[in-house]
Design an enzyme around this catalytic site. Structure first.
Site, mmCIF file in Angstrom:
data_model
loop_
_atom_site.group_PDB
_atom_site.id
_atom_site.type_symbol
_atom_site.label_atom_id
_atom_site.label_comp_id
_atom_site.label_asym_id
_atom_site.label_seq_id
_atom_site.Cartn_x
_atom_site.Cartn_y
_atom_site.Cartn_z
ATOM 1 N N HIS A 129 0.116 -5.966 2.853
ATOM 2 C CA HIS A 129 -0.360 -4.644 2.430
ATOM 3 C C HIS A 129 -0.670 -4.746 0.926
ATOM 4 O O HIS A 129 -0.041 -5.536 0.219
ATOM 5 C CB HIS A 129 0.772 -3.644 2.676
ATOM 6 C CG HIS A 129 0.437 -2.212 2.425
ATOM 7 N ND1 HIS A 129 0.433 -1.660 1.172
ATOM 8 C CD2 HIS A 129 0.124 -1.206 3.271
ATOM 9 C CE1 HIS A 129 0.127 -0.371 1.248
ATOM 10 N NE2 HIS A 129 -0.071 -0.069 2.519
ATOM 11 N N ASP A 206 8.998 -7.207 2.597
ATOM 12 C CA ASP A 206 8.439 -5.866 2.724
ATOM 13 C C ASP A 206 8.768 -5.403 4.144
ATOM 14 O O ASP A 206 8.149 -5.839 5.113
ATOM 15 C CB ASP A 206 6.930 -5.953 2.474
ATOM 16 C CG ASP A 206 6.213 -4.647 2.792
ATOM 17 O OD1 ASP A 206 6.835 -3.742 3.369
ATOM 18 O OD2 ASP A 206 5.015 -4.560 2.482
ATOM 19 N N GLN A 209 7.235 -1.786 7.763
ATOM 20 C CA GLN A 209 6.868 -1.619 9.175
ATOM 21 C C GLN A 209 7.921 -2.197 10.118
ATOM 22 O O GLN A 209 7.680 -2.275 11.322
ATOM 23 C CB GLN A 209 5.528 -2.316 9.456
ATOM 24 C CG GLN A 209 4.351 -1.731 8.720
ATOM 25 C CD GLN A 209 4.001 -0.329 9.198
ATOM 26 O OE1 GLN A 209 4.378 0.080 10.307
ATOM 27 N NE2 GLN A 209 3.295 0.414 8.382
ATOM 28 N N LYS A 232 8.486 6.094 6.949
ATOM 29 C CA LYS A 232 8.095 5.316 8.137
ATOM 30 C C LYS A 232 9.258 5.272 9.118
ATOM 31 O O LYS A 232 9.159 4.718 10.204
ATOM 32 C CB LYS A 232 7.723 3.888 7.754
ATOM 33 C CG LYS A 232 6.823 3.785 6.562
ATOM 34 C CD LYS A 232 5.445 3.324 6.935
ATOM 35 C CE LYS A 232 4.664 3.076 5.666
ATOM 36 N NZ LYS A 232 3.236 3.140 5.845
ATOM 37 N N CYS A 370 -5.108 -0.440 3.944
ATOM 38 C CA CYS A 370 -4.554 -1.023 2.711
ATOM 39 C C CYS A 370 -4.280 -2.516 2.897
ATOM 40 O O CYS A 370 -3.269 -3.040 2.398
ATOM 41 C CB CYS A 370 -3.268 -0.301 2.270
ATOM 42 S SG CYS A 370 -3.552 1.390 1.807
HETATM 43 N N1 PMP Z 1 3.940 -2.367 3.100
HETATM 44 C C1 PMP Z 1 3.547 -2.123 4.349
HETATM 45 C C2 PMP Z 1 3.569 -3.220 5.356
HETATM 46 C C3 PMP Z 1 3.144 -0.828 4.692
HETATM 47 O O1 PMP Z 1 2.748 -0.575 5.935
HETATM 48 C C4 PMP Z 1 3.152 0.191 3.707
HETATM 49 C C5 PMP Z 1 2.701 1.588 4.035
HETATM 50 N N2 PMP Z 1 1.468 1.655 4.694
HETATM 51 C C6 PMP Z 1 3.576 -0.137 2.431
HETATM 52 C C7 PMP Z 1 3.975 -1.429 2.152
HETATM 53 C C8 PMP Z 1 3.625 0.879 1.322
HETATM 54 O O2 PMP Z 1 4.549 1.877 1.635
HETATM 55 P P1 PMP Z 1 4.619 3.191 0.738
HETATM 56 O O3 PMP Z 1 3.213 3.698 0.633
HETATM 57 O O4 PMP Z 1 5.498 4.099 1.535
HETATM 58 O O5 PMP Z 1 5.186 2.828 -0.571
#
Ligand code: PMP
Length: 412
Positions: A129, A206, A209, A232, A370
């Site tokens: 991401h 990270d 997910q 999430k 993203c």
């Molecule tokens: N890493 C991953 C794999 C994600 O799916 C997301 C959210 N789409 C993020 C990081 C970022 O999370 P946040 O926007 O809640 O900080």
């Protein structure tokens, strides 16, 4: 747990009844909410825990001697302890509240990253991401360190051999997602952590997910950093967690200055607070932490393994149904996948597809998720993505399949 037993005991209708938003309608149609990977819906237990806090407990934390402030502090620190237990971390000192995964990763990049210089390397993967790419790019620009990227293959799996060959004595940190939000791929994190350890590199996972779909025990994983977001995990937005190994944290300079992160302030010098407060400048998101703790309670009462087995069954069913649609291509067919299906429909731009699906009450995400390098790799501008949570059901999948049929009619 045996997946069949877990699934047999899972009453999704009862789970759905816990989520008020699922009984709302969209354009007069039943809402088929298939965008849980972007943000999960909240159960009543979370909504009520936050409301109870706001109605009866709120005051600023850590500062007041009066009863209400102490109660708010207990609620906030109780939430930290709940997170500690959830992750099976050794101490609440290792649990830092942040705004979410992105902020957790930025904290590491800006604080721990200060020590890097030319010749040092950070290794990530091609399916990260942006939150696990851009902070490292910014850090490399500042320090002269080098960002390395481990490749993926056409199924959307990490090339583990190539990954291993990119780990070297120059590698200072290996940062990777546990589950890809764009492809659903579950990464072989045990092997990846072992490869990093072998050269003395630190590891950052990270877990945005992952942590809501499978049990994560940070001590057993033996990682140095683990980041996730409450929203999430069926909790509120604006709060998340950075777990870090204590010895690593002790060695890291503060990254933001302000209230709560200091012990003494004087113009002749300032001393910093103990862990974890040293990394939590300013008034925190107290009600968010309370909501996150309630979300963890909810998920654990439901059973992460049971919900996961249910989501895996839906993933299998949806994958078969979608692949039977003429012109539909699934992007990302890793052997181990989480409840995420990215796809394209021939002749229909994903954004147009999203609009047609919305007309049918189906909420899916369309875009680059993203993860622009993933789109570049598969040579698509965007995909549509359906993702499942503990409340997703067969009707959601059927509604999606019917809506895709309608999209095919509209676009010929
Ligand atoms: N890493 C991953 C794999 C994600 O799916 C997301 C959210 N789409 C993020 C990081 C970022 O999370 P946040 O926007 O809640 O900080």
């Amino acid at each position: 747990m045996n997946a069949r037993i877990a699934e047999a005991a899972y009453d999704v209708a009862r789970v759905r009844a816990d989520f008020p938003i699922l009984s709302t309608t969209v354009r007069g149609k039943r809402l088929a909410f298939l965008d849980t990977a972007a943000s999960a819906q909240r159960p009543l237990a979370v909504i009520e825990a936050v409301a109870r806090y706001e109605r009866t407990l709120h005051a600023n934390v850590h500062r007041g001697v009066y009863e209400l402030s102490q109660k708010a502090t207990d609620a906030f620190e109780g939430a930290r302890e709940r997170v500690r237990r959830f992750l099976n971390a050794a101490s609440p000192k290792r649990v830092i509240f942040t705004r979410g995964t992105a902020e957790s990763i930025n904290l590491v990049a800006q604080s721990w990253g200060q020590r890097l210089g030319p010749g040092d390397e950070i290794l990530i993967t091609w399916m990260e991401h942006h939150a696990n790419i851009v902070p490292w790019q910014m850090l490399c620009e500042r320090t002269g360190a080098t960002l390395k990227v481990a490749p993926i293959d056409r199924r959307g799996e990490l090339d583990l051999n190539a990954f291993r060959s990119l780990v070297s004595p120059r590698t200072r940190l290996v940062a990777f997602t546990q589950v890809s939000n764009a492809l659903g791929t579950v990464l072989p994190i045990h092997e990846m952590i072992a490869a990093a350890r072998a050269v003395g590199a630190l590891t950052l996972i990270d877990g945005a997910q992952a942590v809501e779909h499978q049990r994560v025990e940070v001590r057993q994983l033996d990682c140095d950093f683990y980041a996730f977001s409450s929203h999430k995990l069926y909790g509120p937005t604006g709060i998340g967690v950075l777990y870090a190994r204590e010895a690593v944290l002790r060695d890291m300079p503060p990254w933001q200055g302000g209230g709560d992160m200091i012990l003494t302030v004087s113009f002749s010098g300032t001393t910093y607070n103990d862990l974890p407060y040293r990394f939590e400048a300013g008034t925190p998101n107290i009600s968010g932490a309370v909501g996150l703790a309630a979300a963890i309670d909810y998920l654990e009462a439901l059973g992460i393994e049971r919900a996961h087995a249910h989501e895996q069954r839906l993933l299998g069913r949806a994958t078969s149904a979608l692949k039977a649609i003429d012109g539909l291509a699934v992007i990302g067919e890793a052997q181990h996948k989480s409840g995420v299906i990215s796809f394209t429909l021939e002749g229909v731009h994903p954004h147009d597809l999203g609009t047609i699906l919305d007309d049918e009450g189906v909420a899916v995400r369309t875009g680059h998720h993203c993860a622009m390098p993933v789109m570049e790799f598969f040579d698509v501008p965007a995909t549509a993505r359906a993702s499942f949570g503990c409340y997703s059901d067969d009707e959601d999948v059927d509604q999606l399949v019917r809506a895709l049929g309608r999209a095919r009619e509209v676009f010929g």
